[in-house]
Design an enzyme around this catalytic site. Structure first.
Site, PDB file in Angstrom:
ATOM      1  N   ASP A   8       0.855  -1.183   0.000  1.00  0.00           N
ATOM      2  CA  ASP A   8       0.000   0.000   0.000  1.00  0.00           C
ATOM      3  C   ASP A   8       0.896   1.239   0.000  1.00  0.00           C
ATOM      4  O   ASP A   8       2.101   1.143  -0.248  1.00  0.00           O
ATOM      5  CB  ASP A   8      -0.964  -0.032   1.189  1.00  0.00           C
ATOM      6  CG  ASP A   8      -0.284   0.109   2.548  1.00  0.00           C
ATOM      7  OD1 ASP A   8       0.954   0.272   2.609  1.00  0.00           O
ATOM      8  OD2 ASP A   8      -0.995   0.061   3.566  1.00  0.00           O
ATOM      9  N   HIS A   9       0.325   2.386   0.295  1.00  0.00           N
ATOM     10  CA  HIS A   9       1.064   3.646   0.274  1.00  0.00           C
ATOM     11  C   HIS A   9       2.193   3.695   1.301  1.00  0.00           C
ATOM     12  O   HIS A   9       3.215   4.319   1.055  1.00  0.00           O
ATOM     13  CB  HIS A   9       0.116   4.832   0.488  1.00  0.00           C
ATOM     14  CG  HIS A   9      -0.653   4.741   1.763  1.00  0.00           C
ATOM     15  ND1 HIS A   9      -1.754   3.908   1.906  1.00  0.00           N
ATOM     16  CD2 HIS A   9      -0.479   5.351   2.956  1.00  0.00           C
ATOM     17  CE1 HIS A   9      -2.214   4.031   3.136  1.00  0.00           C
ATOM     18  NE2 HIS A   9      -1.462   4.898   3.795  1.00  0.00           N
ATOM     19  N   CYS A  66       2.595  -3.387   4.350  1.00  0.00           N
ATOM     20  CA  CYS A  66       1.651  -2.355   4.768  1.00  0.00           C
ATOM     21  C   CYS A  66       2.201  -1.738   6.049  1.00  0.00           C
ATOM     22  O   CYS A  66       3.293  -2.099   6.482  1.00  0.00           O
ATOM     23  CB  CYS A  66       0.226  -2.900   4.933  1.00  0.00           C
ATOM     24  SG  CYS A  66      -0.077  -3.918   6.385  1.00  0.00           S
ATOM     25  N   GLY A  67       1.494  -0.842   6.660  1.00  0.00           N
ATOM     26  CA  GLY A  67       2.014  -0.133   7.824  1.00  0.00           C
ATOM     27  C   GLY A  67       2.470  -1.037   8.947  1.00  0.00           C
ATOM     28  O   GLY A  67       3.605  -0.971   9.404  1.00  0.00           O
ATOM     29  N   HIS A  99      10.492 -23.407   9.884  1.00  0.00           N
ATOM     30  CA  HIS A  99       9.481 -24.140  10.648  1.00  0.00           C
ATOM     31  C   HIS A  99       8.082 -24.058  10.062  1.00  0.00           C
ATOM     32  O   HIS A  99       7.282 -24.973  10.281  1.00  0.00           O
ATOM     33  CB  HIS A  99       9.437 -23.620  12.088  1.00  0.00           C
ATOM     34  CG  HIS A  99      10.673 -23.953  12.859  1.00  0.00           C
ATOM     35  ND1 HIS A  99      10.778 -23.696  14.211  1.00  0.00           N
ATOM     36  CD2 HIS A  99      11.859 -24.496  12.489  1.00  0.00           C
ATOM     37  CE1 HIS A  99      11.977 -24.086  14.631  1.00  0.00           C
ATOM     38  NE2 HIS A  99      12.646 -24.559  13.606  1.00  0.00           N
ATOM     39  N   ARG A 110       6.190   0.551   8.957  1.00  0.00           N
ATOM     40  CA  ARG A 110       6.384   1.546  10.023  1.00  0.00           C
ATOM     41  C   ARG A 110       7.345   1.083  11.107  1.00  0.00           C
ATOM     42  O   ARG A 110       7.654   1.849  12.022  1.00  0.00           O
ATOM     43  CB  ARG A 110       5.037   1.904  10.644  1.00  0.00           C
ATOM     44  CG  ARG A 110       4.136   2.650   9.689  1.00  0.00           C
ATOM     45  CD  ARG A 110       2.893   3.184  10.388  1.00  0.00           C
ATOM     46  NE  ARG A 110       2.131   3.989   9.463  1.00  0.00           N
ATOM     47  CZ  ARG A 110       0.904   3.699   9.045  1.00  0.00           C
ATOM     48  NH1 ARG A 110       0.307   2.611   9.475  1.00  0.00           N
ATOM     49  NH2 ARG A 110       0.284   4.488   8.206  1.00  0.00           N
ATOM     50  N   ARG A 133       9.252 -32.881  11.452  1.00  0.00           N
ATOM     51  CA  ARG A 133       8.153 -32.610  12.388  1.00  0.00           C
ATOM     52  C   ARG A 133       7.383 -31.351  12.005  1.00  0.00           C
ATOM     53  O   ARG A 133       6.192 -31.237  12.257  1.00  0.00           O
ATOM     54  CB  ARG A 133       8.667 -32.503  13.814  1.00  0.00           C
ATOM     55  CG  ARG A 133       9.615 -31.347  14.036  1.00  0.00           C
ATOM     56  CD  ARG A 133      10.306 -31.436  15.397  1.00  0.00           C
ATOM     57  NE  ARG A 133      11.419 -30.523  15.445  1.00  0.00           N
ATOM     58  CZ  ARG A 133      11.456 -29.412  16.172  1.00  0.00           C
ATOM     59  NH1 ARG A 133      10.431 -29.101  16.929  1.00  0.00           N
ATOM     60  NH2 ARG A 133      12.511 -28.631  16.147  1.00  0.00           N
TER      61      ARG A 133
END
Length: 150
Positions: A8-9, A66-67, A99, A110, A133
């Protein structure tokens, strides 16, 4: 190797940094991310096509930004074959691959800087799934239990 990327922005600068870095390393990029500056957009509009592309096997891995990284991961994880991991440091990147066999990395724009983001992406793409596992556990991620609610 083909990498799908969407942002996104808040992730636009990182998207370009990652794209340039990966192209220099010989990766092929399919860019679904936002590409204008100065306008707020809705992350699902860019994460859905990225996750769909990986889900359909058209890319080996995906990178979403994204943020907080949370909304992007939640969106991507709606797809059956996607295991998107929210990653903010190299140790989490290693574990997400070793894992959990994550095939999409969700980055919180951010909360990471440019140098760290390249290190995280590099580690994520170079780390192999351990299997064993962990294979049993990963298979249970998409198992739908008959007693599930909602």
């Amino acid at each position: 190797m083909i990498i799908a990327i969407g942002s996104d922005h808040t992730g636009i600068h990182y998207k370009y940094t990652i794209n340039n870095f990966l192209i220099q390393k010989g990766y092929k990029i399919k860019d679904f991310g936002y590409s204008e500056h100065g306008k707020s957009v809705d992350y699902p509009d860019f994460i859905h096509p990225t996750a769909k592309f990986v889900n359909e096997g058209k890319a080996d891995f995906g990178i979403i930004i994204c943020g907080s990284g949370n909304g992007a991961a939640m969106t991507a994880n709606k797809y059956k074959k996607i295991r998107a991991a929210l990653v903010w440091d190299k140790e989490i990147a290693i574990l997400a691959r070793k894992h959990n066999n994550a095939n999409i990395i969700s980055l919180p724009a951010r909360f990471v800087n440019q140098n760290k983001i390249i290190e995280i992406v590099t580690i994520f793409l170079k780390t192999n799934f351990e299997g064993g596992r962990h294979e049993i556990r990963v298979k249970k991620i998409h198992k739908i239990l008959s007693s599930s609610v909602g």
